[in-house]
Enzyme design. Structure first.
Site, PDB file in Angstrom:
ATOM      1  CD  GLU A 252      -2.992  -1.137   2.249  1.00  0.00           C
ATOM      2  OE1 GLU A 252      -3.041  -0.217   2.915  1.00  0.00           O
ATOM      3  OE2 GLU A 252      -3.749  -1.483   2.430  1.00  0.00           O
ATOM      4  CD  GLU A 433      -3.393  -5.851   3.653  1.00  0.00           C
ATOM      5  OE1 GLU A 433      -4.836  -4.879   4.307  1.00  0.00           O
ATOM      6  OE2 GLU A 433      -2.347  -5.584   4.328  1.00  0.00           O
TER       7      GLU A 433
HETATM    8  C1  FCB Z   1      -4.012  -2.198   5.911  1.00  0.00           C
HETATM    9  C2  FCB Z   1      -3.225  -2.703   5.527  1.00  0.00           C
HETATM   10  C3  FCB Z   1      -2.699  -3.622   7.151  1.00  0.00           C
HETATM   11  C4  FCB Z   1      -3.624  -3.279   8.407  1.00  0.00           C
HETATM   12  C5  FCB Z   1      -5.264  -2.829   7.787  1.00  0.00           C
HETATM   13  C6  FCB Z   1      -6.097  -2.945   7.744  1.00  0.00           C
HETATM   14  O1  FCB Z   1      -4.513  -0.776   5.273  1.00  0.00           O
HETATM   15  O2  FCB Z   1      -2.188  -2.865   4.827  1.00  0.00           O
HETATM   16  O3  FCB Z   1      -1.647  -3.656   7.623  1.00  0.00           O
HETATM   17  O4  FCB Z   1      -3.809  -2.421   8.830  1.00  0.00           O
HETATM   18  O5  FCB Z   1      -4.923  -2.478   6.879  1.00  0.00           O
END
Ligand code: FCB
Length: 527
Positions: A252, A433
């Site tokens: 990210e 994620e």
């Molecule tokens: C993302 C992050 C991860 C975690 C989630 C909830 O942006 O990559 O580390 O904090 O959010």
């Protein structure tokens, strides 16, 4: 590995919990339980560089990377088991890979052990007022010491893939120069443990824990740091690459830019738009240089970036809102996607930043060629959409989770996945994620956590991803955020994102309902 004890009750190891035992033994945690779901541990994984998943192809026509894929092997096991509670009766394609994700600073703890150097998150979290309740990642989920128990937990859940990150300051305490062998040894033990359990590792090189020593020379505002990142990439690829079939470069970059440099609520804690977009360029350059370093090292592993992407919708039907949503899309998505996959920055964003901006002035001749070095896959992180009003402001139109920024919108998963395929071609995708914090409380009587909200959220997002697959999106795998409750950055330990509850006092792991539900999803390959 001793099982952590609770003063209140007989303790079931996580592996025993998944079998339904109330009082597992330490042997379970060592992987010697008699249940096929949790042991005994056998060396089932193939060595690296043997086979790649079907359908995997290197973007831009480059040769297919040879990669060990324990996940493929695991996912090919015939689906069997009980349909997950509340099943929609939807079947995923054979061989679909299910996983879970964590990151180093959020779970490892052991901040001062075995030669680890400080990262900017150590500095930030130890600065009063920066993190809720003054929490730090000093201990976190103590995964550095409890990784064997956590590996057994992954095995008991049936995970095919585990996405984690390597701590740069554990490997290079000063950010560059001398390598800390004890740091590398930890990751070799973790990787070996994954392979022994038939779980495919997916390793992120950088998940925000920049060595403090590199912040001291300017952090991501310095071009130099992009080159130091490539050096670090070379070290980890050379040292650990034989065990890593898939590498992700930078987690990210946008969150670093926005939270770290625009809003100031993440390390390094600046509020400076000029610095923010300069950092964006250097993060992207670092990504490209790391891909080049990996190729130069002759590693057969696959590699790609991990981008958090947000569909940006106009909040109303006015032309102003539509234009504002389009520009927002530039800043949220195209800045990263266009540069990596098309080799150019979006013109509307460059124009908005202005020719005299530090970022635009920093773009050197060959930079975009480097940034767009072909990759093998794109890791997508989807949490929520944005609605943009005619003044360009993000507004909430939908209910949010405990995270104020997270509007809940499963169809956004479909929209973002199909959009990538439509606009950027058939690049293989993995969701690395997706998840939600819920108000999880441990029920002392049943020794579990009723997190029905998480089950509903995941079920609906899985279903949206499946719709995208059916509409032609080459999505190979899905990793839930997160395996464990952990240090949620500026929110500290308040927000719980895990499938597995962590009792931070005893460090005992307790399976939430969602963990058992996810085990059934994986076992049946259905949702
Ligand atoms: C993302 C992050 C991860 C975690 C989630 C909830 O942006 O990559 O580390 O904090 O959010």
């Amino acid at each position: 590995m001793p099982v952590p004890t609770s003063p209140l009750r007989p303790v079931a190891s996580a592996a025993a919990q998944i079998r339904g035992d109330r009082a597992g033994s330490a042997a379970d945690a060592a992987g010697t339980a008699d249940d096929p779901a949790s042991g005994p541990v056998t060396a089932t994984a193939s060595p690296a560089h043997t086979s790649a998943p079907d359908g995997a192809q290197r973007h831009n026509g480059r040769a297919q990377a040879q990669s060990a894929d324990a996940a493929t092997t695991a996912a090919r096991r015939p689906a069997s088991g009980t349909a997950p509670e509340g099943s929609l009766g939807l079947q995923f394609p054979d061989g679909f890979v299910w996983g879970a994700a964590t990151s180093a600073y959020q779970v490892e703890g052991a901040a001062k052990e075995d030669g680890r150097g400080d990262s900017i998150w150590d500095t930030f979290s130890r600065t009063p007022g920066k993190v809720r309740n003054g929490d730090t990642g000093d201990v976190a989920a103590d995964h550095y010491h409890r990784y064997i128990e956590d590996l057994d937990l992954m095995k008991a859940l049936g995970l095919h893939s585990y996405r984690f990150s390597i701590s740069w300051p554990r490997v290079l305490p000063d950010g560059a120069g001398e390598v800390n062998q004890r740091g590398l040894d930890f990751y070799r033990r973790l990787l070996t443990g994954l392979h022994e359990r038939g779980i495919a590792p997916m390793a992120t090189m950088f998940h925000w824990d920049l060595p403090q020593a590199l912040q001291d020379i300017g952090g991501w505002e310095s071009r130099e740091v992009a080159y130091r990142f490539a050096d670090y990439a070379e070290v980890v690829v050379n040292e650990l690459g034989d065990l890593v079939p898939v590498w992700l470069t930078i987690n990210e970059p946008k969150t670093v830019v926005q939270n770290g440099y625009l809003f100031g609520n993440h390390a390094p804690g600046f509020r400076n738009p000029e610095a923010a977009y300069l950092a964006a360029h250097h993060l992207l350059l670092g990504h490209g240089l790391a891909v080049q370093a990996l190729r130069a090292a002759g590693a057969g592993s696959r590699v790609g970036p991990a981008l958090n992407l947000h569909p940006c919708y106009p909040a109303d039907d006015t032309p102003e809102a539509r234009a504002a949503a389009r520009l927002m899309d530039g800043y949220e998505n195209r800045l990263y996607l266009d540069s990596i996959f098309l080799g150019s920055y979006p013109q509307d964003v460059l124009a908005d930043l202005g020719e005299s901006s530090r970022m635009v002035r920093a773009i050197a001749d060959r930079d975009l060629e480097i940034i767009s070095e072909p990759v093998d896959l794109l890791a997508v992180q989807y949490y929520c959409p944005y609605y943009v009003d005619s003044s360009g402001k993000k507004i909430n139109k939908l209910p949010t989770s405990e995270a104020h920024w997270q509007q809940i919108y499963p169809d956004g998963m479909y929209d973002i996945l199909t959009r990538i395929t439509r606009d950027y071609g058939n690049i293989p995708l993995t969701v690395t994620e997706n998840g939600i914090p819920t108000p999880d409380a441990l029920d002392i009587d049943t020794d579990t956590v009723d997190d029905g909200g998480r089950i509903t959220f995941l079920r609906d997002h899985f279903a949206a991803a499946l719709r995208a697959i059916r509409d032609g999106v080459p999505l190979e795998s899905y990793h839930v955020w997160s395996l464990l409750d952990n240090f949620e950055w500026d929110q500290g330990y308040e927000q719980r994102w895990g499938l597995v509850y962590v009792d931070y006092e005893s460090q005992r792991r307790v399976l939430k309902h969602s963990a058992r539900w996810y085990r059934d999803v994986i076992a049946t390959n259905t949702v």
